[in-house]
Design an enzyme around this catalytic site. Sequence first.
Site, PDB file in Angstrom:
ATOM      1  N   TRP A 132      -3.894  -1.427  -1.469  1.00 42.01           N
ATOM      2  CA  TRP A 132      -3.886  -2.689  -2.214  1.00 42.01           C
ATOM      3  C   TRP A 132      -4.416  -3.709  -1.224  1.00 42.01           C
ATOM      4  O   TRP A 132      -3.738  -4.106  -0.286  1.00 42.01           O
ATOM      5  CB  TRP A 132      -2.472  -3.007  -2.680  1.00 42.01           C
ATOM      6  CG  TRP A 132      -2.419  -4.212  -3.524  1.00 42.01           C
ATOM      7  CD1 TRP A 132      -2.794  -4.313  -4.835  1.00 42.01           C
ATOM      8  CD2 TRP A 132      -1.985  -5.507  -3.134  1.00 42.01           C
ATOM      9  NE1 TRP A 132      -2.622  -5.586  -5.272  1.00 42.01           N
ATOM     10  CE2 TRP A 132      -2.132  -6.347  -4.253  1.00 42.01           C
ATOM     11  CE3 TRP A 132      -1.506  -6.052  -1.953  1.00 42.01           C
ATOM     12  CZ2 TRP A 132      -1.797  -7.690  -4.225  1.00 42.01           C
ATOM     13  CZ3 TRP A 132      -1.171  -7.391  -1.930  1.00 42.01           C
ATOM     14  CH2 TRP A 132      -1.324  -8.197  -3.052  1.00 42.01           C
ATOM     15  N   CYS A 188       0.901  -1.143   0.000  1.00 38.69           N
ATOM     16  CA  CYS A 188       0.000   0.000   0.000  1.00 38.69           C
ATOM     17  C   CYS A 188       0.939   1.191   0.000  1.00 38.69           C
ATOM     18  O   CYS A 188       2.136   1.038   0.243  1.00 38.69           O
ATOM     19  CB  CYS A 188      -0.846   0.067   1.269  1.00 38.69           C
ATOM     20  SG  CYS A 188      -2.101  -1.212   1.396  1.00 38.69           S
ATOM     21  N   GLU A 244       8.031 -13.534 -24.569  1.00 36.42           N
ATOM     22  CA  GLU A 244       7.156 -12.366 -24.472  1.00 36.42           C
ATOM     23  C   GLU A 244       7.895 -11.042 -24.377  1.00 36.42           C
ATOM     24  O   GLU A 244       7.381 -10.037 -24.840  1.00 36.42           O
ATOM     25  CB  GLU A 244       6.128 -12.503 -23.344  1.00 36.42           C
ATOM     26  CG  GLU A 244       6.648 -12.474 -21.946  1.00 36.42           C
ATOM     27  CD  GLU A 244       5.511 -12.498 -20.908  1.00 36.42           C
ATOM     28  OE1 GLU A 244       5.699 -13.174 -19.893  1.00 36.42           O
ATOM     29  OE2 GLU A 244       4.485 -11.846 -21.095  1.00 36.42           O
ATOM     30  N   ARG A 248       1.976   1.091  -5.869  1.00 29.56           N
ATOM     31  CA  ARG A 248       1.965   0.187  -4.723  1.00 29.56           C
ATOM     32  C   ARG A 248       0.562  -0.363  -4.431  1.00 29.56           C
ATOM     33  O   ARG A 248       0.380  -1.184  -3.528  1.00 29.56           O
ATOM     34  CB  ARG A 248       2.470   0.913  -3.471  1.00 29.56           C
ATOM     35  CG  ARG A 248       3.868   1.464  -3.609  1.00 29.56           C
ATOM     36  CD  ARG A 248       4.294   2.185  -2.358  1.00 29.56           C
ATOM     37  NE  ARG A 248       4.354   1.284  -1.234  1.00 29.56           N
ATOM     38  CZ  ARG A 248       5.387   0.510  -0.931  1.00 29.56           C
ATOM     39  NH1 ARG A 248       6.459   0.543  -1.690  1.00 29.56           N
ATOM     40  NH2 ARG A 248       5.366  -0.277   0.101  1.00 29.56           N
ATOM     41  N   HIS A 284      12.240 -37.332 -30.315  1.00 30.82           N
ATOM     42  CA  HIS A 284      11.078 -37.817 -31.074  1.00 30.82           C
ATOM     43  C   HIS A 284      10.666 -36.831 -32.157  1.00 30.82           C
ATOM     44  O   HIS A 284       9.518 -36.836 -32.596  1.00 30.82           O
ATOM     45  CB  HIS A 284       9.931 -38.132 -30.108  1.00 30.82           C
ATOM     46  CG  HIS A 284      10.286 -39.232 -29.161  1.00 30.82           C
ATOM     47  ND1 HIS A 284      10.406 -40.547 -29.558  1.00 30.82           N
ATOM     48  CD2 HIS A 284      10.634 -39.216 -27.852  1.00 30.82           C
ATOM     49  CE1 HIS A 284      10.779 -41.287 -28.526  1.00 30.82           C
ATOM     50  NE2 HIS A 284      10.929 -40.489 -27.477  1.00 30.82           N
ATOM     51  N   LYS A 290       8.611 -16.538 -20.747  1.00 30.69           N
ATOM     52  CA  LYS A 290       9.163 -15.235 -20.335  1.00 30.69           C
ATOM     53  C   LYS A 290      10.059 -14.683 -21.431  1.00 30.69           C
ATOM     54  O   LYS A 290       9.995 -13.518 -21.789  1.00 30.69           O
ATOM     55  CB  LYS A 290       9.946 -15.433 -19.033  1.00 30.69           C
ATOM     56  CG  LYS A 290       9.923 -14.327 -18.070  1.00 30.69           C
ATOM     57  CD  LYS A 290       8.759 -14.296 -17.129  1.00 30.69           C
ATOM     58  CE  LYS A 290       7.402 -14.383 -17.779  1.00 30.69           C
ATOM     59  NZ  LYS A 290       6.306 -14.542 -16.906  1.00 30.69           N
ATOM     60  N   GLU A 344       7.985 -22.049 -18.205  1.00 31.19           N
ATOM     61  CA  GLU A 344       7.845 -20.666 -17.770  1.00 31.19           C
ATOM     62  C   GLU A 344       9.015 -19.828 -18.304  1.00 31.19           C
ATOM     63  O   GLU A 344       8.830 -18.702 -18.773  1.00 31.19           O
ATOM     64  CB  GLU A 344       7.752 -20.601 -16.238  1.00 31.19           C
ATOM     65  CG  GLU A 344       7.775 -19.203 -15.641  1.00 31.19           C
ATOM     66  CD  GLU A 344       6.707 -18.261 -16.173  1.00 31.19           C
ATOM     67  OE1 GLU A 344       5.791 -18.689 -16.886  1.00 31.19           O
ATOM     68  OE2 GLU A 344       6.813 -17.053 -15.872  1.00 31.19           O
ATOM     69  N   ASN A 363       0.525   0.285   6.117  1.00 30.54           N
ATOM     70  CA  ASN A 363       0.959  -0.598   5.030  1.00 30.54           C
ATOM     71  C   ASN A 363       1.521  -1.839   5.693  1.00 30.54           C
ATOM     72  O   ASN A 363       2.429  -1.730   6.510  1.00 30.54           O
ATOM     73  CB  ASN A 363       2.030   0.123   4.201  1.00 30.54           C
ATOM     74  CG  ASN A 363       2.771  -0.813   3.270  1.00 30.54           C
ATOM     75  OD1 ASN A 363       2.223  -1.823   2.844  1.00 30.54           O
ATOM     76  ND2 ASN A 363       4.009  -0.479   2.963  1.00 30.54           N
ATOM     77  N   GLY A 364       0.983  -3.009   5.355  1.00 30.18           N
ATOM     78  CA  GLY A 364       1.479  -4.247   5.953  1.00 30.18           C
ATOM     79  C   GLY A 364       0.322  -5.103   6.427  1.00 30.18           C
ATOM     80  O   GLY A 364      -0.818  -4.923   5.985  1.00 30.18           O
ATOM     81  N   LYS A 381      -1.573  -6.469 -19.458  1.00 26.16           N
ATOM     82  CA  LYS A 381      -1.397  -7.054 -18.121  1.00 26.16           C
ATOM     83  C   LYS A 381      -2.607  -7.871 -17.698  1.00 26.16           C
ATOM     84  O   LYS A 381      -2.478  -8.890 -17.056  1.00 26.16           O
ATOM     85  CB  LYS A 381      -1.123  -5.920 -17.125  1.00 26.16           C
ATOM     86  CG  LYS A 381      -0.742  -6.399 -15.742  1.00 26.16           C
ATOM     87  CD  LYS A 381       0.631  -7.054 -15.728  1.00 26.16           C
ATOM     88  CE  LYS A 381       0.947  -7.737 -14.415  1.00 26.16           C
ATOM     89  NZ  LYS A 381       2.001  -8.754 -14.566  1.00 26.16           N
TER      90      LYS A 381
HETATM   91  C1  F6R Z   1       3.075 -13.725 -18.687  1.00 22.57           C
HETATM   92  C2  F6R Z   1       1.818 -13.365 -18.084  1.00 22.57           C
HETATM   93  C3  F6R Z   1       0.576 -13.982 -18.608  1.00 22.57           C
HETATM   94  C4  F6R Z   1      -0.447 -14.173 -17.484  1.00 22.57           C
HETATM   95  C5  F6R Z   1      -1.784 -14.659 -18.054  1.00 22.57           C
HETATM   96  C6  F6R Z   1      -2.779 -14.922 -16.947  1.00 22.57           C
HETATM   97  O1  F6R Z   1       4.148 -13.117 -18.055  1.00 22.57           O
HETATM   98  O2  F6R Z   1       1.777 -12.565 -17.193  1.00 22.57           O
HETATM   99  O3  F6R Z   1       0.831 -15.195 -19.246  1.00 22.57           O
HETATM  100  O4  F6R Z   1       0.073 -15.109 -16.577  1.00 22.57           O
HETATM  101  O5  F6R Z   1      -2.301 -13.698 -18.914  1.00 22.57           O
HETATM  102  O6  F6R Z   1      -2.999 -13.773 -16.202  1.00 22.57           O
HETATM  103  P1  F6R Z   1      -3.610 -13.840 -14.752  1.00 22.57           P
HETATM  104  O7  F6R Z   1      -2.603 -14.513 -13.871  1.00 22.57           O
HETATM  105  O8  F6R Z   1      -3.834 -12.407 -14.372  1.00 22.57           O
HETATM  106  O9  F6R Z   1      -4.864 -14.637 -14.835  1.00 22.57           O
END
Ligand code: F6R
Length: 610
Positions: A74, A2, A489, A27, A505, A486, A482, A100-101, A605
């Site tokens: 948050w 927060c 993307e 935050r 294979h 990463k 993963e 905050n906490g 996001k």
């Molecule tokens: C990759 C990434 C996405 C999310 C996906 C699901 O770095 O962030 O692959 O993981 O869009 O998003 P959430 O977790 O918000 O459901």
Amino acid sequence: MCGIVGYIGKRNTQNVLIEGLKKLEYRGYDSAGIAVFTDKGLEIAKAKGRLANLETKLENAPLIGSVGIGHTRWATHGKPSDVNSHPHTDDSHKFSVVHNGIIENYLELKEELIAEGHTFVSETDTEVISHLIAREYEGDIVKAVQKAISHMRGAYALGVLTEYEPNKLVAVRQASPLIIGIGEGENFIGSDIPAILEYTRNVYILNDGEMAVLTQDAVELMTIEGNFISREMIRVDWDATTAEKGGFEHFMLKEIHEQPKAYRDTMRGRIDVSGKHVVLPELKLTPEQIKNIRNVQIVACGTAYHAGLVGRSVIEQLVKIPVETDVASEYRYRSPIVTPETLVIVVSQSGETADTLAALREAQSHGAHVLAITNVVGSSIARDADDVITTLAGPEIAVASTKAYTSQLIAFYLLGLYLAEVRGTQTPEQIAHIIAAMQALPEQVEKMLSQADAIKDFAEQISKHEDLFFIGRGLDYAVAQEGSLKLKEISYIHSEAYAAGELKHGTLALIEDGIPVIALATQESVLEKTVSNIKEVKARGAEVMAITFEEHVAGLLKSVDQAFAIPKTLPILTPALAVVPLQLLSYYASLARGNDVDKPRNLAKSVTVE
Ligand code: F6R
């Protein structure tokens, strides 16, 4: 997470607070509020949603005064709402607190205060603090705050005002950040430097267990026991944008570095003081229901799906129940076989992903109990699920998920251990052993982060390539997936993650001279097999970098070109460490290619479309 800001001086306090909160919105931003000492006394204004909502409220009814505190929230305890927003007050409305906490023992304290006749209006842990301070007040706000915090367990940064002593602002830091800004005839508090940088560059950084008492002309620093301390003032020479990122070049790098804290916060209050049991008081799932679970389905998208792949192994190994993991967009259309004895776990950082939400509803329509692992309290998924485990990673700003993913892993470990204890599938000794190893993870991540430069060189090499492979077996394969996502993307390098034994294979045909292959080799039960697979790609000209434990580096260097050592942990916990070098690799490769690391092309996001 927060954001806290506080001001005492001659400026328009409301403006200073609002401008400070704008700098702290990273935050948390689900609600905001301010308290200002006006000629009518201590007045509070708060609003759910973005800070703009509070600004609109204040346009019609400004709070004019020379001392105030502000907060951008948050949510952790209680959904985002006007009433749960800070500042909080007590029955007399004479005290006001921003926090905050997390106060771990807030429920016990709340019950105690209710028994003494206090009335609570919010669901927050913070409201307990304002009531405690009011209870302890005997004419000295500093002493009242000291007494109040002596009852509290957890993490907190506080800003406190009382109408009885309107010329004082009290600040406390215990395991949540807080800085004090020093001006001429004015002083400030803030969760982070950007909040006050417009007004002063002179700051004190409070340490844990310290507090400050601010008046217009002076700042006294002391321990929470009341012993005065002197501290060297720091002169900040960063610009405001850099400061918002805490000195990091990008939010992604900052968030990678926040992982030790995210691990600690997600574990905090969920491991009992003996260190032998996981406690999940938030779960509605009864021991009876847990014993009746016949199978588990984990459903999520992208990175959260990859956390689910680790979750599958964790639950299968610890709880001995069959688990499937599926991507949400497939799950809902494949007529999944779900019964009331199926536990469905949906994983979502944002809690708003449309496919995951639809999968949740699909599972509920078959009578399944749906447990959500999410980072956002009050999100659609958190609201609709039957049970929620909140990851306490704090807001994630960079599109590429890092700390949210690793916090999801921590949530799976906690859940797996909890289910195992209820179902008796692990001995108390085994459970205590895993918990002890989990508690070491934050420090182990810190150690790896201090060696980030070793990854940087390799990242620069791979940034010149257009294709790359990740290989691994078992949990290493889950982490490889993963790592590959990463890298794709944010660096835009094409990469694929393969189960190491599966390459031969078909995909082995793509291995040619100089192609980079990142081999995850942490799972000791299959290490020899992984080494054989590494030899297969080496024989075809690949440049191999291995991620392994220190003790295997020398041996592996006979087969690979480079190796990065991760600290030793239990096989089941390895993903929480092994992914960190892969996050750094993607970050530095993206940087080397000159990409917009935090906002990669074509992505968003929060994905609220199907
Ligand atoms: C990759 C990434 C996405 C999310 C996906 C699901 O770095 O962030 O692959 O993981 O869009 O998003 P959430 O977790 O918000 O459901």
